[in-house]
Design an enzyme around this catalytic site. Sequence first.
Site, mmCIF file in Angstrom:
data_model
loop_
_atom_site.group_PDB
_atom_site.id
_atom_site.type_symbol
_atom_site.label_atom_id
_atom_site.label_comp_id
_atom_site.label_asym_id
_atom_site.label_seq_id
_atom_site.Cartn_x
_atom_site.Cartn_y
_atom_site.Cartn_z
ATOM 1 N N SER A 1 -35.670 13.061 9.597
ATOM 2 C CA SER A 1 -35.292 13.214 8.190
ATOM 3 C C SER A 1 -35.326 14.691 7.863
ATOM 4 C CB SER A 1 -36.291 12.457 7.310
ATOM 5 O OG SER A 1 -36.145 12.788 5.940
ATOM 6 N N TYR B 1 -44.667 8.975 4.255
ATOM 7 C CA TYR B 1 -43.307 9.080 4.769
ATOM 8 C C TYR B 1 -43.072 10.450 5.399
ATOM 9 C CZ TYR B 1 -38.185 8.936 4.823
ATOM 10 O OH TYR B 1 -36.867 8.974 5.206
ATOM 11 N N LYS C 1 -42.377 11.327 9.379
ATOM 12 C CA LYS C 1 -41.150 11.994 9.824
ATOM 13 C C LYS C 1 -41.455 13.307 10.543
ATOM 14 C CE LYS C 1 -38.099 8.968 8.548
ATOM 15 N NZ LYS C 1 -37.325 8.218 9.567
#
Length: 274
Positions: free
Chosen positions: A144, A158, A162
């Site tokens: 990402s 999150y 990532k």
Amino acid sequence: MTVLAVGAAVITGGVSGIGLAVAGELGRRGAKVLLADLPGERLEAAVSALTDEGINACGQACDVSDLAQVEALAQAAFARFGDVGLVFNNAGVSGPRGKLWEIDPAAAKAHFDINFWGVWNGCRAFAPRLAAQASPSAIYNTGSENSLFCALPHTAAYIAAKHAVLGMTESLRGDLPSHVHAGLVIPGWVHTAIGPDAVMRNGMDVARFAEIIVPQMLARQRFVVAHAYNVVRMHERIDALDTAYAAHAPRYDGDEEYDVLTTIARLRAAREAG
């Protein structure tokens, strides 16, 4: 530049979003695709949508957080296709939102089970099988823009996952033989279902994103990118690092004395010479 010929591809998180769009783009280029996702009508519908388009597609239910299911997926893929040209560890979820100290640690760990360990499981199951086959192949993991900087507030789990996928993918590259490539797909803002549609629909069209990234994947690029403004955010961090080093650890002649890679290379060369 070596271009990967993909006869067959395995894509986790393949029922929608980036996974399904990449499956379609690969399928239209002649690849056979195996979609892996949670069981149910969505998996069946995704396979049907591809086959209706004339793409050779099939599906297998798989929870990527369960290593045994991912091993079964790898076994089924090689039994079906013989060789696999591309593995795309793409399955992921958005994760808990809130300030770090407000997030239930169990929710953060459950998030890592999918967004980090799910990718780890895919690499663990497929890498040795790809290494054992003679034909060139590639493993791509979905990172990402949040692998490079913090694009979203209050998403520590999150963002941490990532970042971890970036580091894991880079490490994996060094473990693989030369005919197996490992790379990171770095989506920016793409219109997928990972967030509320009222927000996500402002992102890049997912079909356009697939058109941009698939040629990079087939060219076995290390980093697969599409969102130009990410460079600005990325350099905010890099510039801060450069400033810190310039002020407190400036370069000097012989500063490689504490560099691990330089030392390992020197010791290896000395061992081989002796």
